[in-house]
Design a protein around this motif. Structure first.
Motif, PDB file in Angstrom:
ATOM      1  N   UNK A  12       0.847  -1.211   0.000  1.00  0.00           N
ATOM      2  CA  UNK A  12       0.000   0.000   0.000  1.00  0.00           C
ATOM      3  C   UNK A  12       0.874   1.249   0.000  1.00  0.00           C
ATOM      4  N   UNK A  13       1.873   1.283   0.868  1.00  0.00           N
ATOM      5  CA  UNK A  13       2.730   2.466   0.960  1.00  0.00           C
ATOM      6  C   UNK A  13       3.539   2.669  -0.316  1.00  0.00           C
ATOM      7  N   UNK A  14       4.118   1.602  -0.839  1.00  0.00           N
ATOM      8  CA  UNK A  14       4.882   1.714  -2.085  1.00  0.00           C
ATOM      9  C   UNK A  14       3.997   2.194  -3.234  1.00  0.00           C
ATOM     10  N   UNK A  15       2.786   1.643  -3.294  1.00  0.00           N
ATOM     11  CA  UNK A  15       1.850   2.038  -4.354  1.00  0.00           C
ATOM     12  C   UNK A  15       1.528   3.520  -4.264  1.00  0.00           C
ATOM     13  N   UNK A  16       1.215   3.958  -3.061  1.00  0.00           N
ATOM     14  CA  UNK A  16       0.831   5.362  -2.889  1.00  0.00           C
ATOM     15  C   UNK A  16       2.010   6.290  -3.170  1.00  0.00           C
ATOM     16  N   UNK A  17       3.186   5.945  -2.687  1.00  0.00           N
ATOM     17  CA  UNK A  17       4.345   6.805  -2.911  1.00  0.00           C
ATOM     18  C   UNK A  17       4.651   6.930  -4.405  1.00  0.00           C
ATOM     19  N   UNK A  18       4.551   5.816  -5.129  1.00  0.00           N
ATOM     20  CA  UNK A  18       4.816   5.868  -6.569  1.00  0.00           C
ATOM     21  C   UNK A  18       3.781   6.743  -7.269  1.00  0.00           C
ATOM     22  N   UNK A  19       2.511   6.594  -6.879  1.00  0.00           N
ATOM     23  CA  UNK A  19       1.453   7.384  -7.504  1.00  0.00           C
ATOM     24  C   UNK A  19       1.562   8.865  -7.139  1.00  0.00           C
ATOM     25  N   UNK A  20       1.955   9.171  -5.923  1.00  0.00           N
ATOM     26  CA  UNK A  20       2.128  10.578  -5.540  1.00  0.00           C
ATOM     27  C   UNK A  20       3.215  11.228  -6.392  1.00  0.00           C
ATOM     28  N   UNK A  21       4.280  10.500  -6.648  1.00  0.00           N
ATOM     29  CA  UNK A  21       5.355  11.017  -7.497  1.00  0.00           C
ATOM     30  C   UNK A  21       4.862  11.226  -8.931  1.00  0.00           C
ATOM     31  N   UNK A  22       4.036  10.264  -9.430  1.00  0.00           N
ATOM     32  CA  UNK A  22       3.489  10.378 -10.775  1.00  0.00           C
ATOM     33  C   UNK A  22       2.550  11.573 -10.891  1.00  0.00           C
ATOM     34  N   UNK A  23       1.682  11.746  -9.907  1.00  0.00           N
ATOM     35  CA  UNK A  23       0.730  12.857  -9.915  1.00  0.00           C
ATOM     36  C   UNK A  23       1.463  14.195  -9.907  1.00  0.00           C
ATOM     37  N   UNK A  24       2.534  14.274  -9.146  1.00  0.00           N
ATOM     38  CA  UNK A  24       3.317  15.507  -9.088  1.00  0.00           C
ATOM     39  C   UNK A  24       3.938  15.831 -10.444  1.00  0.00           C
ATOM     40  N   UNK A  25       4.244  14.785 -11.221  1.00  0.00           N
ATOM     41  CA  UNK A  25       4.909  14.984 -12.510  1.00  0.00           C
ATOM     42  C   UNK A  25       3.945  15.258 -13.656  1.00  0.00           C
ATOM     43  N   UNK A  26       2.641  14.932 -13.494  1.00  0.00           N
ATOM     44  CA  UNK A  26       1.696  15.066 -14.597  1.00  0.00           C
ATOM     45  C   UNK A  26       0.531  15.983 -14.233  1.00  0.00           C
ATOM     46  N   UNK A  27       0.296  17.018 -15.028  1.00  0.00           N
ATOM     47  CA  UNK A  27      -0.857  17.893 -14.768  1.00  0.00           C
ATOM     48  C   UNK A  27      -2.194  17.237 -15.083  1.00  0.00           C
TER      49      UNK A  27
ATOM     50  N   UNK B 135      -0.607   9.807 -18.252  1.00  0.00           N
ATOM     51  CA  UNK B 135      -0.094  11.047 -17.671  1.00  0.00           C
ATOM     52  C   UNK B 135       1.182  11.549 -18.304  1.00  0.00           C
ATOM     53  N   UNK B 136       2.066  10.637 -18.727  1.00  0.00           N
ATOM     54  CA  UNK B 136       3.377  11.039 -19.219  1.00  0.00           C
ATOM     55  C   UNK B 136       3.728  10.450 -20.584  1.00  0.00           C
ATOM     56  N   UNK B 137       2.933   9.492 -21.053  1.00  0.00           N
ATOM     57  CA  UNK B 137       3.275   8.787 -22.270  1.00  0.00           C
ATOM     58  C   UNK B 137       2.381   9.106 -23.438  1.00  0.00           C
ATOM     59  N   UNK B 138       2.106   8.092 -24.240  1.00  0.00           N
ATOM     60  CA  UNK B 138       1.411   8.288 -25.512  1.00  0.00           C
ATOM     61  C   UNK B 138      -0.054   7.873 -25.468  1.00  0.00           C
ATOM     62  N   UNK B 139      -0.634   7.757 -24.273  1.00  0.00           N
ATOM     63  CA  UNK B 139      -2.025   7.305 -24.179  1.00  0.00           C
ATOM     64  C   UNK B 139      -2.964   8.410 -23.688  1.00  0.00           C
ATOM     65  N   UNK B 140      -2.547   9.648 -23.791  1.00  0.00           N
ATOM     66  CA  UNK B 140      -3.374  10.737 -23.267  1.00  0.00           C
ATOM     67  C   UNK B 140      -4.689  10.888 -24.019  1.00  0.00           C
ATOM     68  N   UNK B 141      -4.757  10.422 -25.269  1.00  0.00           N
ATOM     69  CA  UNK B 141      -5.995  10.533 -26.042  1.00  0.00           C
ATOM     70  C   UNK B 141      -7.120   9.693 -25.444  1.00  0.00           C
ATOM     71  N   UNK B 142      -6.782   8.740 -24.592  1.00  0.00           N
ATOM     72  CA  UNK B 142      -7.817   7.916 -23.958  1.00  0.00           C
ATOM     73  C   UNK B 142      -8.746   8.751 -23.086  1.00  0.00           C
ATOM     74  N   UNK B 143      -8.285   9.928 -22.653  1.00  0.00           N
ATOM     75  CA  UNK B 143      -9.134  10.778 -21.808  1.00  0.00           C
ATOM     76  C   UNK B 143      -9.547  12.056 -22.532  1.00  0.00           C
TER      77      UNK B 143
END
Length: 605
Positions: free
Chosen positions: A73-88, A149-157
């Motif tokens: 749980x902690x590893x998952x959240x920490x990785x996602x927090x870092x990802x969220x910080x990197x992607x608007x 968030x950071x790659x080539x799949x942004x068109x999905x949203x």
């Protein structure tokens, strides 16, 4: 690099193994306590290109470990927090807490950031880890969010927003053990099926006992998703499909007819085409009639609102249960789950107009009856071609019978698919009246978002009242004892005190209200044991008083005397039981009126 949480999990596994009692000549190691799974069929597919290269700054923990482990749980959240910080495009949100106090959270992916919450875009809600040993969806979702968030799949949203719950059963997730799921081919540290309160969250949607369930129901009401994806991993038999999925009764017996047509039409066609393009082999989730005798075929069953799919059907929310196949390697399963999620997003965006129209059409439906009991058909509805795994039978010294040994290669079977037919239904009233004293029922109406009106002063009403006969306590399920009985109806004058509520059937959630408040329904609150007072026989009097009263009743009421004598003649057990005979008179005397069997919720016809 060794993660502290991972090290703690592994140390826990070692301690468990060391505590296993050792018999003479038996070593307490993994090879002795883990089941030997069938051979693995080889697989490769286009989705393998989704895996990040070693050393990539955004490689997920599962990818980094070559899919041998899943992050804590902690590893998952920490990785996602870092990802969220990197992607608007990404943001992290809380939506509640578990029984042990862990935060339930989700990631929202959207190209439109609006802090005031004024922008309303269609939402696809995907959850993973409702059974936390079935955690494929979490690791797939981390990869998908990275690529959006950071790659080539942004068109999905571009057209729809994605809301992703990485771990629903967070407490169970933090209980890794080698004993959690012998039927799963990885990862090595999966959690438990049930929560810390021993509640199966995918049987809790109707009764909503768990704080996690109540949080999820609140999130569903807040988001009003156009599509709800619930990612699991199967159990059952070995076969040649790696991505299976279903809806309520595979759409065969759904109440939401327009939604069923959309799921069985545009969604299924679009998703299957995309999955195959990624190298995966999709099929509807095959639930066998008898897993030991596969030749009996597959079964399709009606569903109540205890399950995610049944609940979605009752509230007019398109819901898909995804079942990755447990005997496929974890790497293949995660890639299949990723592809399924991407395919679902594509299908929702491509066919959005028809999807939204189907939802609105079903929300206008007002059924006048509800099926409360189904029975299996004698004849199959169809026979299908099915890719199964070849097997042989052998005589087992353990069971003393013929058992199955799978051989790791596919073959084509012809399997019957057997459905059900309704054998009992109830006509629905205009409304249900819940007395003010049933506070837990009224609270649950709020949890589900069911609309009702509260009366400020007492009312005298003529209502259809129900008495449940032949009450039986059934099996213990989660934290509840299930209840069954047969119903009789009578229109009587009832006084509803101030604070009582009227639940109209004429509302979007009228079908859900019916399934909860009609006691004969398969997932009614009655069946889940919400009314313990119905089992309590009150009003006992001293025996000599009852005897005197009964003798007086016999002498003065010929009809009663005839009825008593008939009961004596036709029921030997009754005739031989003095207490039952006296209770018979007391129940008819008007003294100490008992609530035994009386269902407290009235029906306005």
């Amino acid at each position: 690099m060794i993660h502290i949480d991972r090290l703690n999990s592994l140390l826990g596994l070692v301690i468990i193994l060391c505590l296993v009692p050792m018999k003479q000549g038996i070593a307490a190691d993994l090879t002795t306590i883990r089941a030997e799974l069938p051979p693995v069929a080889s697989w490769s597919g286009a989705s393998e290109a989704l895996i990040a290269e070693p050393g990539d700054a955004w490689i997920t923990p599962a990818e980094q470990d070559n899919f041998k482990f899943t992050p804590s749980y902690r590893e998952t959240r920490q990785w996602l927090e870092r990802l969220v910080e990197a992607s608007p495009k990404l943001s992290l949100h809380s939506f509640g807490h578990s029984a042990e106090g862990r935060e339930l959270f989700y990631i929202k992916a959207t190209p439109v950031r609006d802090d005031n919450g004024d922008v309303q875009r269609p939402v696809v809600l995907i959850q993973a880890g409702i059974h936390s040993h079935e955690i494929d969806g979490k690791d797939a979702g981390l990869m998908l969010l990275r690529d959006i968030g950071l790659g080539n799949k942004s068109k999905l949203i571009d057209v729809v927003d994605l809301v992703f719950v990485p771990i629903y059963n967070v407490d169970g997730h933090e209980r890794p053990s080698v004993f959690n799921a012998a039927h799963l081919r990885g990862p090595a540290n999966h959690g438990t099926r049930d929560t810390a309160q021993s509640i199966n969250l995918n049987r809790d949607y109707a009764k909503a006992d768990a704080p996690e369930t109540r949080a999820m129901l609140g999130l569903i009401q807040e988001l009003d998703p156009i599509l709800y994806i619930d990612v699991h991993v199967s159990d059952g038999f070995d076969h040649g499909y790696d991505v299976t999925y279903t809806y309520a009764a595979w759409g065969r017996y759904m109440h939401s007819k327009a939604i069923a047509d959309w799921l069985n039409g545009p969604f299924e066609s679009s998703v299957n085409t995309f999955l195959r393009s990624q190298g995966h082999n999709p099929h509807f989730y095959p639930s066998a009639i008898d897993y030991h005798e596969i030749e009996k075929g597959l079964r399709v069953s009606g569903e109540g609102p205890r399950w995610s799919t049944g609940y979605g059907d009752h509230i007019r929310m398109p819901t898909v249960l995804v079942e990755m196949h447990n005997l496929k390697p974890y790497r293949q399963r995660v890639l299949g789950a990723y592809s399924m999620m991407e395919g679902a997003l594509r299908a929702a965006a491509t066919h959005l107009d028809r999807l939204q129209s189907s939802i609105e059409q079903d929300r206008q439906r007002r059924p006048d009856s509800l099926v409360v009991r189904w029975e299996r058909d004698e004849q199959p509805m169809e026979t299908i071609s099915f890719k199964g795994m070849a097997f042989e039978r052998y005589e087992s010294a353990v069971s003393g019978e013929q058992e199955i040994r799978y051989l790791g290669r596919t073959e084509t079977w012809s399997l019957p698919v057997t459905g059900q037919h309704p054998v009992a239904e109830v006509s629905l009233p205009k409304a249900w009246w819940v007395p003010a004293s049933e506070t837990k029922v009224i609270e649950l109406m709020d949890v589900h978002g069911i609309v009702y009106e509260t009366i400020d002063s007492a009312r005298e009403l003529e209502l259809d009242t129900i008495t449940m006969h032949d009450l039986e306590l059934g099996p213990v399920y989660d934290t509840r004892v299930q209840v069954s009985g047969s119903a009789s109806h009578a229109v009587t004058k009832v006084r509803m005190p101030a604070g009582s509520v009227r639940v109209s059937a004429d509302q979007t959630l009228g079908l859900l209200a019916a399934s909860l408040l009609e006691p004969e329904a398969m997932d009614s609150l009655f069946s889940w044991g919400f009314f313990p007072q119905m089992h309590h026989k009150t009003g006992n009097m001293e025996r000599f008083i009852v005897v005197s009263l009964a003798e007086s009743m016999l002498s003065k009421n010929g009809v009663l005397r005839d009825s008593f004598e008939a009961e004596l003649a036709n029921n030997p057990d009754f005739a031989a039981d003095p207490k039952a005979r006296l209770r018979w008179f007391q129940d008819r005397s008007g003294y100490g009126k008992s609530s035994y069997g009386v269902y407290p919720i009235g029906r306005e016809l």
